[in-house]
Scaffold this active site. Sequence first.
Site, PDB file in Angstrom:
ATOM      1  N   CYS A  96       0.814  -1.228   0.000  1.00  0.00           N
ATOM      2  CA  CYS A  96       0.000   0.000   0.000  1.00  0.00           C
ATOM      3  C   CYS A  96       0.843   1.272   0.000  1.00  0.00           C
ATOM      4  O   CYS A  96       0.301   2.375  -0.152  1.00  0.00           O
ATOM      5  CB  CYS A  96      -0.961  -0.009   1.187  1.00  0.00           C
ATOM      6  SG  CYS A  96      -2.161  -1.346   1.079  1.00  0.00           S
ATOM      7  N   HIS A 125      -2.643   7.226   2.810  1.00  0.00           N
ATOM      8  CA  HIS A 125      -3.149   5.977   2.242  1.00  0.00           C
ATOM      9  C   HIS A 125      -4.468   5.666   2.939  1.00  0.00           C
ATOM     10  O   HIS A 125      -4.556   5.694   4.173  1.00  0.00           O
ATOM     11  CB  HIS A 125      -2.140   4.850   2.471  1.00  0.00           C
ATOM     12  CG  HIS A 125      -2.744   3.491   2.334  1.00  0.00           C
ATOM     13  ND1 HIS A 125      -3.464   3.112   1.222  1.00  0.00           N
ATOM     14  CD2 HIS A 125      -2.765   2.434   3.184  1.00  0.00           C
ATOM     15  CE1 HIS A 125      -3.886   1.874   1.395  1.00  0.00           C
ATOM     16  NE2 HIS A 125      -3.486   1.442   2.569  1.00  0.00           N
ATOM     17  N   ASN A 139     -10.322   0.346   0.927  1.00  0.00           N
ATOM     18  CA  ASN A 139      -8.858   0.427   0.846  1.00  0.00           C
ATOM     19  C   ASN A 139      -8.445  -0.133  -0.523  1.00  0.00           C
ATOM     20  O   ASN A 139      -8.581  -1.319  -0.767  1.00  0.00           O
ATOM     21  CB  ASN A 139      -8.255  -0.381   1.998  1.00  0.00           C
ATOM     22  CG  ASN A 139      -6.734  -0.411   1.971  1.00  0.00           C
ATOM     23  OD1 ASN A 139      -6.115  -0.176   0.943  1.00  0.00           O
ATOM     24  ND2 ASN A 139      -6.141  -0.729   3.115  1.00  0.00           N
TER      25      ASN A 139
HETATM   26  O1  UT7 Z   1      -3.131  -0.948   4.218  1.00  0.00           O
HETATM   27  C1  UT7 Z   1      -3.128  -1.416   5.539  1.00  0.00           C
HETATM   28  C2  UT7 Z   1      -4.452  -2.048   5.648  1.00  0.00           C
HETATM   29  N1  UT7 Z   1      -4.788  -2.621   6.871  1.00  0.00           N
HETATM   30  C3  UT7 Z   1      -5.704  -2.110   7.665  1.00  0.00           C
HETATM   31  O2  UT7 Z   1      -6.200  -1.022   7.499  1.00  0.00           O
HETATM   32  C4  UT7 Z   1      -6.132  -2.978   8.781  1.00  0.00           C
HETATM   33  C5  UT7 Z   1      -5.906  -2.378  10.117  1.00  0.00           C
HETATM   34  N2  UT7 Z   1      -6.722  -3.107  11.095  1.00  0.00           N
HETATM   35  C6  UT7 Z   1      -8.017  -2.797  11.305  1.00  0.00           C
HETATM   36  O3  UT7 Z   1      -8.554  -1.856  10.749  1.00  0.00           O
HETATM   37  C7  UT7 Z   1      -8.764  -3.628  12.294  1.00  0.00           C
HETATM   38  O4  UT7 Z   1      -7.879  -4.466  12.989  1.00  0.00           O
HETATM   39  C8  UT7 Z   1      -9.874  -4.465  11.634  1.00  0.00           C
HETATM   40  C9  UT7 Z   1     -10.963  -3.547  11.065  1.00  0.00           C
HETATM   41  C10 UT7 Z   1      -9.310  -5.351  10.528  1.00  0.00           C
HETATM   42  C11 UT7 Z   1     -10.521  -5.341  12.686  1.00  0.00           C
HETATM   43  O5  UT7 Z   1     -10.960  -4.538  13.774  1.00  0.00           O
HETATM   44  P1  UT7 Z   1     -10.562  -4.932  15.258  1.00  0.00           P
HETATM   45  O6  UT7 Z   1     -11.216  -3.958  16.138  1.00  0.00           O
HETATM   46  O7  UT7 Z   1      -9.067  -5.027  15.341  1.00  0.00           O
HETATM   47  O8  UT7 Z   1     -11.235  -6.344  15.417  1.00  0.00           O
HETATM   48  P2  UT7 Z   1     -10.596  -7.719  15.838  1.00  0.00           P
HETATM   49  O9  UT7 Z   1      -9.810  -8.315  14.724  1.00  0.00           O
HETATM   50  O10 UT7 Z   1      -9.916  -7.588  17.167  1.00  0.00           O
HETATM   51  O11 UT7 Z   1     -11.884  -8.557  16.056  1.00  0.00           O
HETATM   52  C12 UT7 Z   1     -12.859  -8.201  17.057  1.00  0.00           C
HETATM   53  C13 UT7 Z   1     -14.030  -9.129  16.898  1.00  0.00           C
HETATM   54  C14 UT7 Z   1     -13.630 -10.588  16.744  1.00  0.00           C
HETATM   55  O12 UT7 Z   1     -14.619 -11.370  17.385  1.00  0.00           O
HETATM   56  P3  UT7 Z   1     -14.356 -11.957  18.863  1.00  0.00           P
HETATM   57  O13 UT7 Z   1     -13.136 -12.845  18.703  1.00  0.00           O
HETATM   58  O14 UT7 Z   1     -14.116 -10.779  19.743  1.00  0.00           O
HETATM   59  O15 UT7 Z   1     -15.627 -12.714  19.154  1.00  0.00           O
HETATM   60  C15 UT7 Z   1     -13.680 -10.815  15.270  1.00  0.00           C
HETATM   61  O16 UT7 Z   1     -13.929 -12.173  14.938  1.00  0.00           O
HETATM   62  O17 UT7 Z   1     -14.702  -8.780  15.681  1.00  0.00           O
HETATM   63  C16 UT7 Z   1     -14.846  -9.956  14.879  1.00  0.00           C
HETATM   64  N3  UT7 Z   1     -14.855  -9.574  13.484  1.00  0.00           N
HETATM   65  C17 UT7 Z   1     -15.972  -9.189  12.860  1.00  0.00           C
HETATM   66  N4  UT7 Z   1     -17.233  -9.047  13.270  1.00  0.00           N
HETATM   67  C18 UT7 Z   1     -18.136  -8.620  12.380  1.00  0.00           C
HETATM   68  C19 UT7 Z   1     -13.815  -9.531  12.614  1.00  0.00           C
HETATM   69  N5  UT7 Z   1     -14.254  -9.121  11.422  1.00  0.00           N
HETATM   70  C20 UT7 Z   1     -15.576  -8.909  11.546  1.00  0.00           C
HETATM   71  C21 UT7 Z   1     -16.585  -8.474  10.664  1.00  0.00           C
HETATM   72  N6  UT7 Z   1     -17.836  -8.343  11.114  1.00  0.00           N
HETATM   73  N7  UT7 Z   1     -16.311  -8.173   9.361  1.00  0.00           N
END
Ligand code: UT7
Length: 364
Positions: free
Chosen positions: A121, A263, A293
């Site tokens: 990215c 970005h 993104n």
């Molecule tokens: O160019 C670089 C690009 N990368 C990025 O921009 C990614 C940067 N990271 C993020 O933006 C965040 O980490 C995410 C948006 C990817 C995820 O958000 P988070 O607050 O870090 O969530 P998490 O991975 O800690 O997951 C929290 C919960 C989990 O459930 P449990 O284990 O707490 O029951 C996930 O399974 O949210 C769940 N989860 C979802 N729930 C609904 C993960 N994806 C989803 C989803 N819908 N799409």
Amino acid sequence: MSLTATGSSAPVAAVLCGLAGWVPSRVVTNEDLARRLDTDDAWIRTRTGIRQRYVVEPGQATSDLAVEAGRRALASAGRDRVDAVVVATTTADHTCPATAPAVAARLGLAGVAAFDVNAVCTGFVYGLASAAGLIAAGVADRVLLIGADTYSTIVDPLDRADAIIFGDGAGAVVLRAGHPDEPGAVGHFDLGSDGAHEDLIMVAAGGSRQRSLPGEPSRRDRHFAMRGKEVYRHAVTRMAESARATLSRAGWKIDDVDHFVPHQANLRILHSVADDLGLPRERCVTHVESVGNTGAASIPLALADAAAGRTIGPGDRLLLTAFGGGLTWGSCLLTWPAFPEFPAFPAPARPAAQPTRPAQPARP
Ligand code: UT7
């Protein structure tokens, strides 16, 4: 045309003189994703700010978007010739060869220098530095730089964490040789990497590491994998550090920045970086809401969007900052030039014969 360094000693900079963005016509809303994945619009908007993204049709590849953006950028520069074509992408049409030569040929530029830059990215900012280097070294007078990615081709459609974030698109700029003090001149730069964290964003299979082993790769290894939480943390830290390093090199204060064009990773990251820098969030250019993104395409797409909407105008001072897999990061400064002609963005992607498809993304 073959390129040879001229060895000129006059100060030369790469000056922005053409710009365009392009996205495919198929829109995927959060509601569309919620119909096939265990997710919902509220979760996606709260965590990422994304409302919809655009994805390619079966059979469409990164070069198809790159050609559309490239053609329009050349038109906006009033040119049909450049000396080099650089494509920043992580989703090349093929593992071998690079995508840029095919893009150049399809633009009627067969014979010019053409190569890909893969800094995930951060690719567009690395590409700007590469183009600036070609121009400063006297090996090119004009460079077409295209950031293009089709993450929908590498993200597992069943992986709800990644499928919600990424969209496909291409953004392109034309850079010409000019003076470092004129509007549109790119620089100062800051570029960095930390390969110790390469596993945070990776497609494990398809390269020499996996291919040197016997057996077929697993479904997981064939697809894009990201450790979201860790990426988030690194992104905020590295982008803020890179922005500060660049400003300090140029002797700019944070108040000198009229528009921060990061970005478009996700809205929370962008706002966190702006807060960390002490930059009012209103100065942060965003359109992640309507396109997701888009990888290496995200900064030029955001620029094209903002320029067409007159959010950015001649004389405005811009800070571009990116972060991506590798890990890689980078920043660059530029003062916005006056474009004699600027193509409207979003541009119509689909012929009128297919009016039922949703139109291009609305400006955020
Ligand atoms: O160019 C670089 C690009 N990368 C990025 O921009 C990614 C940067 N990271 C993020 O933006 C965040 O980490 C995410 C948006 C990817 C995820 O958000 P988070 O607050 O870090 O969530 P998490 O991975 O800690 O997951 C929290 C919960 C989990 O459930 P449990 O284990 O707490 O029951 C996930 O399974 O949210 C769940 N989860 C979802 N729930 C609904 C993960 N994806 C989803 C989803 N819908 N799409």
